[in-house]
Design a protein around this motif. Structure first.
Motif, PDB file in Angstrom:
ATOM      1  N   GLY A 110       4.038   1.628  -2.620  1.00 12.93           N
ATOM      2  CA  GLY A 110       4.175   0.178  -2.626  1.00 12.93           C
ATOM      3  C   GLY A 110       4.613  -0.338  -1.261  1.00 12.93           C
ATOM      4  O   GLY A 110       4.042  -1.296  -0.725  1.00 12.93           O
ATOM      5  N   THR A 113       1.762  -0.155   1.111  1.00 11.73           N
ATOM      6  CA  THR A 113       0.780  -1.203   0.882  1.00 11.73           C
ATOM      7  C   THR A 113       1.280  -2.533   1.440  1.00 11.73           C
ATOM      8  O   THR A 113       0.535  -3.258   2.103  1.00 11.73           O
ATOM      9  CB  THR A 113       0.487  -1.330  -0.620  1.00 11.73           C
ATOM     10  OG1 THR A 113       0.230  -0.027  -1.133  1.00 11.73           O
ATOM     11  CG2 THR A 113      -0.699  -2.218  -0.872  1.00 11.73           C
ATOM     12  N   LEU A 114       2.552  -2.836   1.172  1.00 14.33           N
ATOM     13  CA  LEU A 114       3.110  -4.100   1.663  1.00 14.33           C
ATOM     14  C   LEU A 114       3.101  -4.154   3.186  1.00 14.33           C
ATOM     15  O   LEU A 114       2.739  -5.164   3.786  1.00 14.33           O
ATOM     16  CB  LEU A 114       4.539  -4.279   1.147  1.00 14.33           C
ATOM     17  CG  LEU A 114       4.655  -4.711  -0.305  1.00 14.33           C
ATOM     18  CD1 LEU A 114       6.121  -4.855  -0.702  1.00 14.33           C
ATOM     19  CD2 LEU A 114       3.922  -6.045  -0.513  1.00 14.33           C
ATOM     20  N   LEU A 117      -0.319  -4.619   4.377  1.00 15.59           N
ATOM     21  CA  LEU A 117      -0.759  -5.987   4.089  1.00 15.59           C
ATOM     22  C   LEU A 117      -0.112  -6.955   5.077  1.00 15.59           C
ATOM     23  O   LEU A 117      -0.760  -7.860   5.606  1.00 15.59           O
ATOM     24  CB  LEU A 117      -0.383  -6.349   2.648  1.00 15.59           C
ATOM     25  CG  LEU A 117      -0.951  -7.644   2.092  1.00 15.59           C
ATOM     26  CD1 LEU A 117      -2.471  -7.581   2.030  1.00 15.59           C
ATOM     27  CD2 LEU A 117      -0.397  -7.933   0.706  1.00 15.59           C
ATOM     28  N   MET A 202      -7.160  -1.323   4.586  1.00 16.09           N
ATOM     29  CA  MET A 202      -6.675  -2.650   4.243  1.00 16.09           C
ATOM     30  C   MET A 202      -7.453  -3.710   5.018  1.00 16.09           C
ATOM     31  O   MET A 202      -7.897  -4.711   4.457  1.00 16.09           O
ATOM     32  CB  MET A 202      -5.176  -2.724   4.578  1.00 16.09           C
ATOM     33  CG  MET A 202      -4.522  -4.043   4.326  1.00 16.09           C
ATOM     34  SD  MET A 202      -4.565  -4.496   2.591  1.00 16.09           S
ATOM     35  CE  MET A 202      -3.045  -3.757   2.008  1.00 16.09           C
ATOM     36  N   ILE A 244      -7.717  -8.957  -0.845  1.00 15.71           N
ATOM     37  CA  ILE A 244      -6.340  -8.454  -0.904  1.00 15.71           C
ATOM     38  C   ILE A 244      -6.237  -7.367  -1.953  1.00 15.71           C
ATOM     39  O   ILE A 244      -5.672  -6.296  -1.722  1.00 15.71           O
ATOM     40  CB  ILE A 244      -5.354  -9.602  -1.215  1.00 15.71           C
ATOM     41  CG1 ILE A 244      -5.384 -10.637  -0.086  1.00 15.71           C
ATOM     42  CG2 ILE A 244      -3.950  -9.052  -1.402  1.00 15.71           C
ATOM     43  CD1 ILE A 244      -4.473 -11.819  -0.326  1.00 15.71           C
ATOM     44  N   VAL A 245      -6.826  -7.644  -3.130  1.00 18.06           N
ATOM     45  CA  VAL A 245      -6.743  -6.671  -4.222  1.00 18.06           C
ATOM     46  C   VAL A 245      -7.438  -5.376  -3.809  1.00 18.06           C
ATOM     47  O   VAL A 245      -6.888  -4.275  -3.945  1.00 18.06           O
ATOM     48  CB  VAL A 245      -7.376  -7.247  -5.507  1.00 18.06           C
ATOM     49  CG1 VAL A 245      -7.437  -6.185  -6.587  1.00 18.06           C
ATOM     50  CG2 VAL A 245      -6.574  -8.443  -5.981  1.00 18.06           C
ATOM     51  N   SER A 248      -5.437  -3.547  -1.160  1.00 22.31           N
ATOM     52  CA  SER A 248      -4.207  -2.953  -1.675  1.00 22.31           C
ATOM     53  C   SER A 248      -4.509  -1.701  -2.487  1.00 22.31           C
ATOM     54  O   SER A 248      -3.814  -0.694  -2.371  1.00 22.31           O
ATOM     55  CB  SER A 248      -3.465  -3.954  -2.553  1.00 22.31           C
ATOM     56  OG  SER A 248      -3.200  -5.114  -1.809  1.00 22.31           O
ATOM     57  N   CYS A 251      -5.398   1.175  -0.322  1.00 20.99           N
ATOM     58  CA  CYS A 251      -4.253   1.664   0.414  1.00 20.99           C
ATOM     59  C   CYS A 251      -3.321   2.442  -0.516  1.00 20.99           C
ATOM     60  O   CYS A 251      -2.806   3.489  -0.179  1.00 20.99           O
ATOM     61  CB  CYS A 251      -3.497   0.456   0.963  1.00 20.99           C
ATOM     62  SG  CYS A 251      -3.014   0.623   2.628  1.00 20.99           S
ATOM     63  N   PHE A 252      -3.122   1.888  -1.670  1.00 15.82           N
ATOM     64  CA  PHE A 252      -2.140   2.420  -2.619  1.00 15.82           C
ATOM     65  C   PHE A 252      -2.531   3.805  -3.132  1.00 15.82           C
ATOM     66  O   PHE A 252      -1.714   4.715  -3.198  1.00 15.82           O
ATOM     67  CB  PHE A 252      -2.004   1.442  -3.797  1.00 15.82           C
ATOM     68  CG  PHE A 252      -0.871   1.755  -4.724  1.00 15.82           C
ATOM     69  CD1 PHE A 252       0.413   1.303  -4.444  1.00 15.82           C
ATOM     70  CD2 PHE A 252      -1.075   2.491  -5.879  1.00 15.82           C
ATOM     71  CE1 PHE A 252       1.457   1.584  -5.298  1.00 15.82           C
ATOM     72  CE2 PHE A 252      -0.028   2.783  -6.740  1.00 15.82           C
ATOM     73  CZ  PHE A 252       1.245   2.320  -6.451  1.00 15.82           C
ATOM     74  N   TYR A 308      -9.722  -3.592 -12.111  1.00 18.09           N
ATOM     75  CA  TYR A 308     -10.293  -4.164 -10.897  1.00 18.09           C
ATOM     76  C   TYR A 308     -11.821  -4.257 -11.023  1.00 18.09           C
ATOM     77  O   TYR A 308     -12.411  -5.283 -10.725  1.00 18.09           O
ATOM     78  CB  TYR A 308      -9.903  -3.300  -9.708  1.00 18.09           C
ATOM     79  CG  TYR A 308     -10.647  -3.617  -8.440  1.00 18.09           C
ATOM     80  CD1 TYR A 308     -10.455  -4.836  -7.797  1.00 18.09           C
ATOM     81  CD2 TYR A 308     -11.538  -2.704  -7.905  1.00 18.09           C
ATOM     82  CE1 TYR A 308     -11.134  -5.128  -6.643  1.00 18.09           C
ATOM     83  CE2 TYR A 308     -12.223  -2.990  -6.746  1.00 18.09           C
ATOM     84  CZ  TYR A 308     -12.025  -4.204  -6.116  1.00 18.09           C
ATOM     85  OH  TYR A 308     -12.705  -4.490  -4.984  1.00 18.09           O
TER      86      TYR A 308
END
Lengths: 319, 342, 287
Positions: A110, A113-114, A117, A202, A244-245, A248, A251-252, A308
């Motif tokens: 997380g 990812t943040l 982002l 990302m 964004i989705v 993320s 990346c996640f 998704y």
């Protein structure tokens, strides 16, 4: 496959053709699609899904004395995901060791990812709003580093972060600190390394959706006296949400299962899912356990991706 | 698109057709990374006109996973002693009878009847060493010959100690420190080990394999380490010393074995005989910086090595190769390890 | 009523005014984003600059700078193991990205801009499957599976490793291609159809050329992913198939020499060259 057209209300994709011919066309289109899909789907099914079913089978077997499995049914590996027999009293207790590993992995992924982002969003927006030829130049700049081997880049990060590394030397020279900071082998080092590694995953989807952003809508926002921040929050972000989705998720997923970067920069003191799985196939000699943990992780990721996929399919239907 | 496909097909054809047939034969070696002297390999290639390929692994388990799956295509692997017994039992190894080979006379007698291969029917020593502690004596001035540096870390070293994440080595060291017999299956013993490790870990900086890198860059001031690595560290940074903990320490030996389905069986046997020659054994040691099991090889060693404290243990030191623990104990070790790293 | 009209008029007026002085009020601007972009580039290049610098360092220690030299390049070039590993990595990455890009392009055409059909979600899930499984698991599973095939057929070779790479490269190649397809304007294709072009002609003359940036992006991504892979390669590779990352892992464990920095720099130059070529080609196409 004529059923398809009756399944859903027909929505034209934009090509104008007579309704009557559409059923025959559909059948031909279906055949064409299958042929187009065949190479990718076949190779992944044979070389990706078949091995996976072996893993599934392993997860229900018993570990062999020295690595490998004994083909005898045992649900132990799956039970162990949540409960374990206490080392010293043989009671069945919640498996806290695993819980903290799950929690840490999710947290680290997380954070990664943040971080990606936070850096990737402004960057891709900035690039997408340049003049077209400048845009390419920026993309070019961003892409180049990813052509260096990932391990080498990770190693270079170690050179920067270590006790007598570049960063500490600079900070010491500037007098900001007087003893070197221990930066390497911390959670931050891992997050930084992971974010660095997965930044292109990302930026690419983000840039793709920002490039086609309709700035008339942004302008309309300003016309309605929105501030820059309001426009960003109420107009731009909702519009590029698919990017964004996608970014993320991209990346996640690798971050949560990562093994290489985590073990290089993390100092190996705390386990993550990737290292836990690797260890079951390694010194712990418990392949069924490793398989079960891996499948557990996969199920979580699968659910996320499925949602998704549904969303994306639904979105492209609306067009 | 069809151009792409054509290119792809042509490409695969090129790959399939590629392959050098320069030498009389081939030999595929699968060994620990950065452990094989290129000079020795070059000499072997020249002497027997054999093309050698060399691949590396970084743990016995990684090697085993690949070999156990079958069809690996390798001739020679170099497992640690405690793994070999199981490999023989699983029928993975070829009985090459090194004890009949010409150079067998050079093997040091104490290494002939090892527990994993009594009488040496399958294996030949590659390198052997000890698992101790490397300490930067600029940072720590006290007595270094104790596991207490790792398990009761003195204040100078707190947060600067590394422990290699090798489960068996760490638990064995803890057992020595607590004076518990290795592979003990007594619950109270296992609990003591568990508690000691959990408590000690708070003072560790990391659990990393790359000790040479980090010790010489001064990220670590002490690390549990193998003697060969410690020697390389000392040569780069003279203040690093190798400790022989008084509580006891384990030795390891990596051995050349030949796989049962080796494609180049004869070359593999030649190689076994080759490395039992003192000069060749010295070449291996000169590169990896560990001792070998061959008599008379020390006189061929480079000067900086022959008298090195890392390969010349104190007089009262006894080599001891700990065997693999039974599955039940290994499983508990796994749990202790999980609990340690959670 | 008149007030509203007035307000509306004022708005339009402002609008016109804004349009007139766009250089001063840039609707696209967001404060601080440019700074972040620069920061991002710095963050990306920091480690690399360091790497390149140290590759020219005379001193064998990677931490202490003494003087400028090309020694490590010469040494790396003469180190057969490094050279073989680097070439093998490039070879695998080339074939894996080529094959996976072809498969991904076809799959993207079949799954994008279509009416939903039965199995679309399934196809989508299958294509993305390699992304969902942790690499270590794919590695072990593929190892076991390929070992079975090898023992049954007696066929060995680099093909296995390339195939394993193709599998995990497909989803990466697929993403940019799909994204590109989704963004493409249908007008041109409709126009072509209106001008009695056959679907094949439309594809060849309109759709495919428009897809090229996406395809190039996909191929490049696949190439990089293949070039970097460690975990799966470790397990699937056969004798003599040591790729550059595998060599690296061993070297990091037991002490890195600046030779590796030199190779990395060489890789970097090569890729910069490739990306530049792509860059120029796509730009020419646009003009």
């Amino acid at each position: 496959m004529a059923a398809t057209s009756s399944d859903a209300p027909v929505q034209e994709t934009g090509l104008s053709r007579p309704e009557l011919a559409s059923r025959a066309n559909d059948r031909a289109a279906m055949r064409r699609r299958l042929m187009l899909l065949a190479p990718a789907v076949l190779i992944i099914t044979i070389c990706g899904l078949a091995p996976l079913s072996i893993v599934l089978a392993y997860s229900w077997m018993q570990p062999a004395e020295y690595a490998g499995v004994i083909p005898q049914f045992s649900p132990d590996a799956w039970i162990n995901l949540a409960f374990e027999r206490d080392l010293f009293s043989d009671e069945l207790l919640p498996n806290f060791a695993y819980y903290s590993i799950y929690a840490r992995s999710i947290m680290m992924a997380g954070m990664t990812t943040l971080l990606a982002l936070a850096v990737g969003f402004p960057t891709s927006y900035f690039i997408a709003t340049r003049a077209p030829h400048r845009r390419n130049l920026w993309l070019f700049l961003i892409t180049i580093p990813f052509w260096t081997n990932l391990l080498i880049r990770t190693f270079a990060i170690m050179l920067i972060l270590r006790d007598e590394g570049v960063l500490n030397v600079i900070l010491l020279k500037l007098g900001i600190i007087d003893t070197p900071l221990q930066l390497l082998f911390t959670n931050w080092a891992v997050s930084y390394g992971l974010a660095y590694a997965y930044l292109p995953l990302m930026v690419m989807p983000l840039y793709a959706s920002m490039e086609k952003l309709d700035f008339r809508l942004v302008e309309a926002g300003y016309d309605l006296y929105a501030s820059r921040f309001q426009v960003l929050r109420r107009v731009i972000i909702p519009l590029v949400k698919p990017g964004i989705v996608a970014g993320s998720i991209l990346c996640f997923i690798p971050a949560i299962g990562d093994y290489v970067i985590t073990s290089q920069l993390g100092g190996g003191k705390r386990m993550m899912l990737g290292t836990l799985i690797a260890m079951q196939f390694g010194p712990a000699r418990n392949w069924p356990q490793g398989s079960a943990i891996a499948l557990g992780l996969m199920i979580i990721v699968l659910i996320a991706l499925f949602i998704y996929a549904k969303k994306v399919v639904a979105r492209s239907n609306m067009r | 698109m069809s151009h792409f496909l054509k290119a792809a097909l042509v490409g695969f054809g090129v790959i399939a057709g590629a392959g050098s047939a320069l030498a009389d034969g081939e030999l595929h070696i699968y060994n620990w990374g950065n452990y094989t002297s290129p000079d020795a390999i070059a000499k072997f290639e020249k002497q027997y006109n054999v093309k050698v390929t060399l691949d590396s692994y970084d743990s016995n388990d990684q090697m085993l996973a690949k070999i156990k799956a079958g069809g690996s295509g390798y001739d020679i692997v170099v497992p640690s002693g405690y793994v070999i017994g199981q490999m023989i039992e699983d029928g993975l190894l070829a009985k090459t009878e090194p004890n009949q080979m010409e150079n067998f006379k050079n093997m040091r007698p104490e290494f002939v009847d090892v527990f994993w291969d009594k009488g040496r029917h399958y294996s030949v020593p590659w390198q052997w060493g000890t698992t101790g502690i490397a300490v930067n004596t600029d940072v720590y001035k006290g007595d270094i010959n104790t596991w207490g540096l790792v398990f009761d870390t003195p204040p100078e070293l707190k947060g600067k100690v590394n422990v290699v994440p090798e489960m068996i080595d760490v638990i064995n060291a803890a057992s020595f420190y607590l004076n518990i017999p290795l592979c003990s299956d007594k619950k109270e013993d296992l609990k003591k080990i568990n508690d000691l490790l959990v408590k000690a870990k708070k003072d560790w900086r990391a659990m990393e394999y790359s000790t040479i890198e980090n010790m010489t860059a001064k990220n670590f001031s002490a690390t549990m380490d193998w003697n060969g690595a410690a020697m390389r560290e000392r040569l780069a940074l003279p203040s690093i010393k190798y400790a022989y903990p008084k509580e006891g320490m384990a030795s390891f030996m990596d051995n050349v074995v030949v796989l049962k389905n080796a494609p180049n069986m004869e070359n593999a046997k030649l190689f076994m005989n080759f490395i039992m020659d003192p000069q060749n054994a010295a070449l291996l040691s000169a590169f990896a910086r560990y001792d070998n099991g061959i008599k008379g090889s020390h006189e061929f060693l480079p000067k900086d090595m022959a008298g090195a404290p890392e390969i010349n243990p104190p007089a009262d030191f006894k080599t001891y190769f700990p065997p693999a623990c039974p599955q039940k104990v290994a499983e508990t070790y796994g749990k202790i390890w999980n609990n340690l790293l959670k | 009523m008149s007030e509203v009209t007035a307000a509306g008029e004022t708005l339009t007026a402002t609008n016109i005014m804004r349009r007139g002085r766009r250089p001063r009020f840039d609707v696209k601007h967001q404060p601080g984003f440019g700074f972040m972009a620069v920061l991002c580039v710095l963050m990306l290049y920091g480690p690399i600059v360091l790497l390149v610098t140290y590759s020219f360092n005379q001193n064998p220690s990677i931490t202490i700078w003494t003087s400028f030299s090309f020694d490590w390049y010469v040494k790396a070039y003469h180190n057969e193991q490094i050279r073989d590993a680097a070439f093998l990595s490039l070879k695998i990455a080339f074939f894996a990205s080529l094959a996976s890009t072809c498969a991904a392009t076809m799959a993207a055409i079949a799954t994008t801009r279509v009416k939903p059909y039965r199995g679309l979600t399934l196809a989508y899930t299958i294509i993305n499957q390699p992304l969902m499984v942790p690499e270590i698991v794919t590695g072990i599973a593929t190892l076991v599976f390929f070992a079975l095939i090898k023992q049954m057929t007696g066929i060995y070779g680099l093909g296995y490793l390339i195939t394993a790479h193709i599998v995990f490269c497909i989803p990466f190649a697929y993403m940019p291609i799909r994204a590109r397809l989704e963004d493409m304007d249908l007008t041109y294709e409709t126009a072509a159809a209106d001008l009695y072009a056959t679907p094949w002609q439309t594809f060849k003359r309109i759709t495919f050329p428009m897809m090229i940036p996406g395809i190039l992006g996909g191929a490049m991504l696949a190439f990089v992913i293949s070039l970097d892979d460690v975990v799966i390669t470790v397990l699937v590779s056969g004798p003599g198939e040591e790729t550059f990352p595998l060599y690296m892992i061993g070297a990091i464990r037991r002490g890195v020499t600046p030779e590796l920095n030199a190779v990395a720099t060489a890789f970097l130059c090569l890729s910069a060259l490739l990306v530049t070529v792509f860059f120029l080609v796509t730009r020419k196409k646009k003009e």
